[in-house]
Design a protein around this motif. Structure first.
Motif, PDB file in Angstrom:
ATOM      1  N   UNK A 290       0.807  -1.228   0.000  1.00 42.60           N
ATOM      2  CA  UNK A 290       0.000   0.000   0.000  1.00 42.60           C
ATOM      3  C   UNK A 290       0.840   1.278   0.000  1.00 42.60           C
ATOM      4  N   UNK A 291       1.885   1.347   0.828  1.00 44.44           N
ATOM      5  CA  UNK A 291       2.677   2.579   0.853  1.00 44.44           C
ATOM      6  C   UNK A 291       3.590   2.685  -0.363  1.00 44.44           C
ATOM      7  N   UNK A 292       4.001   1.557  -0.948  1.00 45.69           N
ATOM      8  CA  UNK A 292       4.829   1.606  -2.146  1.00 45.69           C
ATOM      9  C   UNK A 292       4.077   2.220  -3.323  1.00 45.69           C
ATOM     10  N   UNK A 293       2.756   2.137  -3.288  1.00 38.57           N
ATOM     11  CA  UNK A 293       1.936   2.670  -4.373  1.00 38.57           C
ATOM     12  C   UNK A 293       1.344   4.038  -4.043  1.00 38.57           C
ATOM     13  N   UNK A 294       1.950   4.741  -3.083  1.00 35.81           N
ATOM     14  CA  UNK A 294       1.396   6.035  -2.673  1.00 35.81           C
ATOM     15  C   UNK A 294       2.029   7.215  -3.388  1.00 35.81           C
ATOM     16  N   UNK A 295       3.362   7.306  -3.392  1.00 38.95           N
ATOM     17  CA  UNK A 295       4.033   8.521  -3.824  1.00 38.95           C
ATOM     18  C   UNK A 295       4.669   8.438  -5.196  1.00 38.95           C
ATOM     19  N   UNK A 296       5.732   9.217  -5.385  1.00 40.49           N
ATOM     20  CA  UNK A 296       6.395   9.302  -6.682  1.00 40.49           C
ATOM     21  C   UNK A 296       7.111   8.009  -7.044  1.00 40.49           C
ATOM     22  N   UNK A 297       7.724   7.354  -6.052  1.00 39.58           N
ATOM     23  CA  UNK A 297       8.422   6.090  -6.258  1.00 39.58           C
ATOM     24  C   UNK A 297       8.063   5.138  -5.131  1.00 39.58           C
ATOM     25  N   UNK A 298       7.930   3.858  -5.473  1.00 40.14           N
ATOM     26  CA  UNK A 298       7.731   2.817  -4.483  1.00 40.14           C
ATOM     27  C   UNK A 298       8.731   1.716  -4.766  1.00 40.14           C
ATOM     28  N   UNK A 299       9.858   1.740  -4.069  1.00 34.47           N
ATOM     29  CA  UNK A 299      11.004   0.897  -4.402  1.00 34.47           C
ATOM     30  C   UNK A 299      11.012  -0.347  -3.526  1.00 34.47           C
ATOM     31  N   UNK A 300      10.849  -1.500  -4.142  1.00 37.38           N
ATOM     32  CA  UNK A 300      10.936  -2.775  -3.437  1.00 37.38           C
ATOM     33  C   UNK A 300      12.380  -3.265  -3.510  1.00 37.38           C
ATOM     34  N   UNK A 301      12.982  -3.525  -2.342  1.00 36.35           N
ATOM     35  CA  UNK A 301      14.368  -3.983  -2.266  1.00 36.35           C
ATOM     36  C   UNK A 301      14.389  -5.477  -1.964  1.00 36.35           C
ATOM     37  N   UNK A 302      15.005  -6.259  -2.870  1.00 43.69           N
ATOM     38  CA  UNK A 302      15.063  -7.714  -2.724  1.00 43.69           C
ATOM     39  C   UNK A 302      13.657  -8.257  -2.375  1.00 43.69           C
ATOM     40  N   UNK A 303      12.661  -7.943  -3.185  1.00 40.63           N
ATOM     41  CA  UNK A 303      11.273  -8.200  -2.789  1.00 40.63           C
ATOM     42  C   UNK A 303      10.841  -9.653  -2.934  1.00 40.63           C
ATOM     43  N   UNK A 304       9.784  -9.990  -2.190  1.00 38.02           N
ATOM     44  CA  UNK A 304       9.093 -11.251  -2.416  1.00 38.02           C
ATOM     45  C   UNK A 304       8.453 -11.203  -3.809  1.00 38.02           C
ATOM     46  N   UNK A 305       8.193 -12.368  -4.444  1.00 34.83           N
ATOM     47  CA  UNK A 305       7.652 -12.372  -5.818  1.00 34.83           C
ATOM     48  C   UNK A 305       6.396 -11.533  -5.997  1.00 34.83           C
ATOM     49  N   UNK A 306       5.446 -11.621  -5.072  1.00 35.72           N
ATOM     50  CA  UNK A 306       4.220 -10.845  -5.171  1.00 35.72           C
ATOM     51  C   UNK A 306       4.513  -9.350  -5.138  1.00 35.72           C
ATOM     52  N   UNK A 307       5.466  -8.956  -4.309  1.00 34.22           N
ATOM     53  CA  UNK A 307       5.810  -7.542  -4.165  1.00 34.22           C
ATOM     54  C   UNK A 307       6.513  -7.040  -5.424  1.00 34.22           C
ATOM     55  N   UNK A 308       7.374  -7.855  -5.989  1.00 28.07           N
ATOM     56  CA  UNK A 308       8.076  -7.481  -7.224  1.00 28.07           C
ATOM     57  C   UNK A 308       7.083  -7.143  -8.335  1.00 28.07           C
ATOM     58  N   UNK A 309       5.996  -7.890  -8.408  1.00 23.33           N
ATOM     59  CA  UNK A 309       5.003  -7.659  -9.452  1.00 23.33           C
ATOM     60  C   UNK A 309       4.135  -6.441  -9.166  1.00 23.33           C
ATOM     61  N   UNK A 310       3.878  -6.155  -7.892  1.00 24.74           N
ATOM     62  CA  UNK A 310       2.932  -5.098  -7.547  1.00 24.74           C
ATOM     63  C   UNK A 310       3.579  -3.771  -7.172  1.00 24.74           C
ATOM     64  N   UNK A 311       4.858  -3.772  -6.838  1.00 23.38           N
ATOM     65  CA  UNK A 311       5.545  -2.520  -6.516  1.00 23.38           C
ATOM     66  C   UNK A 311       5.862  -1.767  -7.808  1.00 23.38           C
ATOM     67  N   UNK A 312       5.789  -0.446  -7.793  1.00 23.89           N
ATOM     68  CA  UNK A 312       6.121   0.315  -9.000  1.00 23.89           C
ATOM     69  C   UNK A 312       7.556   0.104  -9.481  1.00 23.89           C
ATOM     70  N   UNK A 313       8.515   0.069  -8.543  1.00 21.87           N
ATOM     71  CA  UNK A 313       9.923  -0.131  -8.889  1.00 21.87           C
ATOM     72  C   UNK A 313      10.514  -1.227  -7.992  1.00 21.87           C
ATOM     73  N   UNK A 314      11.539  -1.902  -8.481  1.00 24.49           N
ATOM     74  CA  UNK A 314      12.201  -2.905  -7.640  1.00 24.49           C
ATOM     75  C   UNK A 314      13.677  -3.004  -8.002  1.00 24.49           C
ATOM     76  N   UNK A 315      14.484  -3.297  -6.980  1.00 23.67           N
ATOM     77  CA  UNK A 315      15.916  -3.521  -7.140  1.00 23.67           C
ATOM     78  C   UNK A 315      16.237  -4.847  -6.458  1.00 23.67           C
ATOM     79  N   UNK A 316      16.823  -5.766  -7.200  1.00 28.23           N
ATOM     80  CA  UNK A 316      17.080  -7.107  -6.671  1.00 28.23           C
ATOM     81  C   UNK A 316      18.563  -7.440  -6.547  1.00 28.23           C
ATOM     82  N   UNK A 317      19.396  -6.816  -7.363  1.00 28.54           N
ATOM     83  CA  UNK A 317      20.785  -7.249  -7.476  1.00 28.54           C
ATOM     84  C   UNK A 317      21.779  -6.374  -6.725  1.00 28.54           C
ATOM     85  N   UNK A 318      21.278  -5.316  -6.062  1.00 29.97           N
ATOM     86  CA  UNK A 318      22.165  -4.410  -5.340  1.00 29.97           C
ATOM     87  C   UNK A 318      21.544  -4.047  -4.002  1.00 29.97           C
ATOM     88  N   UNK A 319      22.328  -3.337  -3.174  1.00 29.84           N
ATOM     89  CA  UNK A 319      21.845  -2.931  -1.868  1.00 29.84           C
ATOM     90  C   UNK A 319      20.998  -1.676  -1.933  1.00 29.84           C
TER      91      UNK A 319
END
Length: 369
Positions: A321-350
């Protein structure tokens, strides 16, 4: 000497980059106007002939201003020419015109290249096609509006598995001998298979009797997520306010703010003690996914900020819910469901890789830290 690669910068039209069958290491790519600057390291024959070339150039201190409606940022552990070729072919196939390219990082272990796109696209569908290509190329591809390529004024962070590399409630359960039982409930909740509030009450009941003295010991041992200190330190230096919005506990969030990380606000769950031990009860209101969103929006309103100046960072289903609120919603190393539903995601870096999504280059980040 024969094993040493040739390092060279080529000057050529952007479209010509896809026209060589040779692959090699890519150091940087910058483009504006008519010609691109392409830095490569290769063995044997040059990938491009009949083009102007020179020695590799140092990285630009600052990225160019963003003027396009969309940006795609490629974050690669060790970039290859073939990866950029496939990405340019992908853009052309979708009719997304590349108006500018900047290299934000050109380290051996990290290449970050931002592509500005003059395109009309539907964000959700475009994001999913980028995620599919990212898997194929073994990179992160982050799609965002061009207007979001700026430093935020307020950033909300999940804590467990986002700022710290642990789920605190699971760590407590391990000590009491019920680790597997509680971890299974946590994992199901983070995947979105269980209601968070229900799972939280169930886990807390199992921790009845845990001593406050042991909590203090655990707080000092919690490992930070890679890049957490660099990201929050950078945001502090840039004047951005930061908040922990956690389904975890104020006890540990307060320790992080006091001892480890520059954080301005904390909203998390309070632990209930009796005679120096946890009661197993829950103090309302529980900070679940919707509560995180409400709190972040409330903080923005209190500071007089439009949501275009707000971002959120998390990893679990209760962060969506909060990832879809503002200008960016960045999922870091997300669970599969979150990766699909978050606006942005980063998996390979910190976590510090998020700084590139604000339009900052490595040189600018180093100056901040």
């Amino acid at each position: 000497m024969g094993d040493q690669p040739t390092s060279q910068e080529f000057h050529l039209p952007l479209a010509q980059i896809t026209q060589t069958p040779l692959d090699c290491s890519l150091r940087y790519l910058d483009f504006s106007g008519d010609y691109a600057r392409l830095g490569l390291e290769y063995h044997g024959a040059a990938p491009f002939e009949d083009t102007t070339s020179c020695a590799l150039a140092p990285p630009a201190r600052e990225a160019a201003a963003v003027t396009a409606p969309w940006c795609v940022t490629m974050l690669a552990p060790a970039a290859r020419l073939a990866q950029v070729q496939q990405l340019l072919t992908f853009f052309a196939g979708h009719g997304w015109a590349v108006s500018a390219v900047d290299t934000l990082a050109q380290r051996r272990e990290r290449t970050v290249i931002r592509f500005q796109l003059d395109a009309e696209l539907e964000f959700a569908a475009a994001k999913h096609t980028c995620l599919q290509l990212a898997e194929k190329l073994d990179v992160d591809l982050v799609l965002q509006p061009g207007s979001s390529q700026r430093v935020p004024a307020l950033a909300g962070f999940d804590m467990d598995s986002t700022l710290i590399d642990a789920e605190v409630i699971d760590e407590l359960a391990k000590i009491t001998g019920i680790g597997e039982q509680v971890a299974a409930i946590t994992e199901a909740a983070m995947r979105g298979e269980l209601d968070f509030r229900q799972s939280f009450r169930k886990r807390m009941a199992l921790l009845r009797g845990f001593s406050e003295r042991r909590l203090a010991e655990i707080a000092t041992q919690l490992p930070l997520k890679d890049g957490a200190d660099k990201l929050l330190g950078g945001l502090r230096a840039l004047g951005c306010k930061t908040a922990i919005l956690s389904g975890g506990f104020t006890y540990f969030a307060d320790y992080l703010r006091r001892e480890r990380l520059p954080v301005d606000f904390i909203h998390a769950n309070q632990l209930e003690f009796e005679h120096g031990a946890l009661t197993g009860g829950v103090i309302e209101p529980i900070v679940d996914g919707m509560r995180k969103r409400e709190l972040l929006q409330q903080m923005a309103e209190e500071q007089g900020l439009e949501l275009e100046r707000v971002i959120a960072v998390g990893d679990g289903a209760n962060d969506i819910p909060m990832l879809n609120l503002g200008a960016l919603g960045i999922a870091i190393h997300p669970k599969p469901k979150v990766r699909l539903e978050a606006p942005q995601s980063i998996e390979r870096f910190g976590l510090d890789a998020a700084l590139y999504l604000f339009g900052l280059s490595d040189q600018q980040i180093e100056n901040l830290i």
